[in-house]
Design a protein around this motif. Sequence first.
Motif, PDB file in Angstrom:
ATOM      1  N   GLY A 145       0.976  -1.084   0.065  1.00 25.72           N
ATOM      2  CA  GLY A 145      -0.124   0.048   0.115  1.00 25.72           C
ATOM      3  C   GLY A 145       0.784   1.278   0.086  1.00 25.72           C
ATOM      4  O   GLY A 145       0.485   2.111  -0.790  1.00 25.72           O
ATOM      5  N   ILE A 146       1.980   1.313   0.789  1.00 24.93           N
ATOM      6  CA  ILE A 146       2.882   2.591   0.945  1.00 24.93           C
ATOM      7  C   ILE A 146       3.544   2.562  -0.581  1.00 24.93           C
ATOM      8  O   ILE A 146       3.647   3.750  -1.031  1.00 24.93           O
ATOM      9  CB  ILE A 146       3.963   2.153   1.910  1.00 24.93           C
ATOM     10  CG1 ILE A 146       3.262   2.332   3.367  1.00 24.93           C
ATOM     11  CG2 ILE A 146       4.876   3.367   1.857  1.00 24.93           C
ATOM     12  CD1 ILE A 146       4.184   1.886   4.492  1.00 24.93           C
ATOM     13  N   GLU A 147       3.947   1.557  -1.317  1.00 26.01           N
ATOM     14  CA  GLU A 147       4.519   1.686  -2.646  1.00 26.01           C
ATOM     15  C   GLU A 147       3.430   2.275  -3.661  1.00 26.01           C
ATOM     16  O   GLU A 147       3.957   3.046  -4.413  1.00 26.01           O
ATOM     17  CB  GLU A 147       5.209   0.317  -2.999  1.00 26.01           C
ATOM     18  CG  GLU A 147       6.306  -0.047  -2.269  1.00 26.01           C
ATOM     19  CD  GLU A 147       6.905  -1.050  -2.983  1.00 26.01           C
ATOM     20  OE1 GLU A 147       7.043  -1.505  -3.940  1.00 26.01           O
ATOM     21  OE2 GLU A 147       7.299  -2.169  -2.037  1.00 26.01           O
ATOM     22  N   ALA A 148       2.117   1.781  -3.298  1.00 23.36           N
ATOM     23  CA  ALA A 148       1.299   2.240  -4.303  1.00 23.36           C
ATOM     24  C   ALA A 148       0.999   3.902  -4.317  1.00 23.36           C
ATOM     25  O   ALA A 148       0.602   4.212  -5.165  1.00 23.36           O
ATOM     26  CB  ALA A 148      -0.135   1.327  -4.061  1.00 23.36           C
ATOM     27  N   TRP A 149       1.026   4.247  -2.852  1.00 27.17           N
ATOM     28  CA  TRP A 149       0.624   5.418  -2.734  1.00 27.17           C
ATOM     29  C   TRP A 149       1.856   6.376  -3.256  1.00 27.17           C
ATOM     30  O   TRP A 149       1.635   7.394  -3.760  1.00 27.17           O
ATOM     31  CB  TRP A 149       0.613   5.956  -1.013  1.00 27.17           C
ATOM     32  CG  TRP A 149       0.831   7.214  -0.671  1.00 27.17           C
ATOM     33  CD1 TRP A 149       1.715   8.015  -0.228  1.00 27.17           C
ATOM     34  CD2 TRP A 149      -0.275   8.035  -0.953  1.00 27.17           C
ATOM     35  NE1 TRP A 149       1.310   9.220  -0.044  1.00 27.17           N
ATOM     36  CE2 TRP A 149       0.052   9.507  -0.340  1.00 27.17           C
ATOM     37  CE3 TRP A 149      -1.822   8.101  -1.445  1.00 27.17           C
ATOM     38  CZ2 TRP A 149      -0.796  10.437  -0.405  1.00 27.17           C
ATOM     39  CZ3 TRP A 149      -2.409   9.128  -1.349  1.00 27.17           C
ATOM     40  CH2 TRP A 149      -1.894  10.546  -0.997  1.00 27.17           C
ATOM     41  N   HIS A 150       3.095   5.871  -3.027  1.00 29.01           N
ATOM     42  CA  HIS A 150       4.245   6.791  -3.605  1.00 29.01           C
ATOM     43  C   HIS A 150       4.116   6.757  -5.231  1.00 29.01           C
ATOM     44  O   HIS A 150       4.540   7.956  -5.808  1.00 29.01           O
ATOM     45  CB  HIS A 150       5.545   5.879  -3.258  1.00 29.01           C
ATOM     46  CG  HIS A 150       5.815   6.016  -1.765  1.00 29.01           C
ATOM     47  ND1 HIS A 150       7.139   5.242  -1.356  1.00 29.01           N
ATOM     48  CD2 HIS A 150       5.491   6.626  -0.967  1.00 29.01           C
ATOM     49  CE1 HIS A 150       7.244   5.512   0.036  1.00 29.01           C
ATOM     50  NE2 HIS A 150       6.244   6.605   0.088  1.00 29.01           N
ATOM     51  N   GLY A 151       3.610   5.864  -5.617  1.00 26.12           N
ATOM     52  CA  GLY A 151       3.464   5.880  -7.098  1.00 26.12           C
ATOM     53  C   GLY A 151       2.390   6.673  -7.505  1.00 26.12           C
ATOM     54  O   GLY A 151       2.473   7.409  -8.622  1.00 26.12           O
ATOM     55  N   LEU A 152       1.202   6.642  -6.701  1.00 23.35           N
ATOM     56  CA  LEU A 152       0.160   7.561  -7.176  1.00 23.35           C
ATOM     57  C   LEU A 152       0.489   8.998  -7.001  1.00 23.35           C
ATOM     58  O   LEU A 152      -0.018   9.804  -8.037  1.00 23.35           O
ATOM     59  CB  LEU A 152      -1.005   7.385  -6.306  1.00 23.35           C
ATOM     60  CG  LEU A 152      -2.418   7.913  -6.408  1.00 23.35           C
ATOM     61  CD1 LEU A 152      -2.794   7.710  -7.675  1.00 23.35           C
ATOM     62  CD2 LEU A 152      -3.262   7.889  -5.169  1.00 23.35           C
ATOM     63  N   VAL A 153       1.261   9.480  -6.059  1.00 20.35           N
ATOM     64  CA  VAL A 153       1.594  10.868  -6.042  1.00 20.35           C
ATOM     65  C   VAL A 153       2.682  11.122  -6.504  1.00 20.35           C
ATOM     66  O   VAL A 153       3.336  12.426  -6.472  1.00 20.35           O
ATOM     67  CB  VAL A 153       1.655  11.192  -4.534  1.00 20.35           C
ATOM     68  CG1 VAL A 153      -0.057  11.119  -3.568  1.00 20.35           C
ATOM     69  CG2 VAL A 153       2.695  10.380  -3.402  1.00 20.35           C
ATOM     70  N   GLY A 154       3.571  10.367  -7.203  1.00 21.30           N
ATOM     71  CA  GLY A 154       4.780  10.483  -7.813  1.00 21.30           C
ATOM     72  C   GLY A 154       5.951  10.826  -6.837  1.00 21.30           C
ATOM     73  O   GLY A 154       6.802  11.355  -7.203  1.00 21.30           O
ATOM     74  N   ALA A 155       5.658  10.255  -5.646  1.00 21.95           N
ATOM     75  CA  ALA A 155       6.817  10.385  -4.583  1.00 21.95           C
ATOM     76  C   ALA A 155       7.972   9.720  -4.761  1.00 21.95           C
ATOM     77  O   ALA A 155       7.996   8.293  -5.524  1.00 21.95           O
ATOM     78  CB  ALA A 155       6.239  10.097  -3.174  1.00 21.95           C
TER      79      ALA A 155
END
Length: 390
Positions: A145-155
């Motif tokens: 989930g954390i990796e998916a969030w990073h990808g979603l926001v471009g972090a």
Amino acid sequence: MVGSTPVRLLLPLLAALVAVAPAAPAAAELPPAAAGASFGAAPLGLGTPGPFRQLFLDPPLSDARAVGTPSLSARLESANSWSVPALFGRGGRVVAVQNDVEADALVLSVRLPWTLLAPGGFRERLTTTLGWRATAFWGGFEDGGIEAWHGLVGAYNFQRQLYPRDHIHLRLLEPGGPRALDLESGRFSAGDLVLATQALLASGGRAEARGSPPEAPAWGISARLDLKLPTGSLAQAGGSGGFDAGVALLGSFELTRWAVLHGMLFGTATSALASSVALQPRTFHAGVDLSLAVLLGPVTLLAEDRYLSALMEGGWTSLDGGSDDAYISSAYAALFRPHNQVSFGLRWRELTLSFSEDFTPGSNPRGARSWFYNENAPDTVLALTFTLPL
């Protein structure tokens, strides 16, 4: 001797804390009915979860006015921490550090006013809180989930994609030498016991915030002494293996009927790790914590900002071979830089749900973001707290 510095500090600090309570100005005299504050307006009371900071004393923010109401608090918190394998060197010695683990904890605290012993006198100003935690270290379920969030926001993903998800790698050791931590499998760990005694120094006004007891003060200033007893095992990541002591100055102020501000300045004296590993904590630490509680009908919104000085002794160099990605993804910032924890909470009656994120304030010359970047230790913290007045 390990832990000798905080032990030497303890007795004079305790004597000073007890001495100021009866000597406080008359403005702080509280009738029994006013010896409390609205639970709805209390701060979150979070420390800084995560395997390394959790080893040492980490004083939480509390309401400076709340000295007379006993309570029991139970918090479930989930802290996901991340760093890649890294080597740090100083003076010819090298340590290996990695912080890849999910730490899910049950945190218990009991607040006991001294009036339970006998009413009246200086005891009206004093309360002691006993705190303890038990932690399950495991691979967890949050990495994806954390990796998916990073990808979603471009972090930046901190090289998570290069390593298997939901594994356990918690290390602080010298290759071929002393080992403080070396966990590669899940375990349940009992933590240290913390005793915190708070003394109300001054207070005034009459609280009008929702849920305030009759005659409760609108503002208060307190001092607190915290002591960590080494009941947890360092090898199991339950504690540092030594005594820590801390002092804090707290203030709580009702700004309006629907907004209460809390603040704390604190300093701690920390024992060395119960290991001869070369990397050791700084003896003295300092921090500041600010909290705003906004009371909106049956719910309370909370926002807090917690700043802590660097955890470990300085002078260490990251042996990353010049790779900026490896440097940023390592535990270097978590160990050797100040820590900033931002938290938000939603409280309804006895339940409080909170979320925390960490940052490293200051310059970041080796990163794409040159200022105030996320340092992943812990990456995220979710907590659910139940508080029961007794």
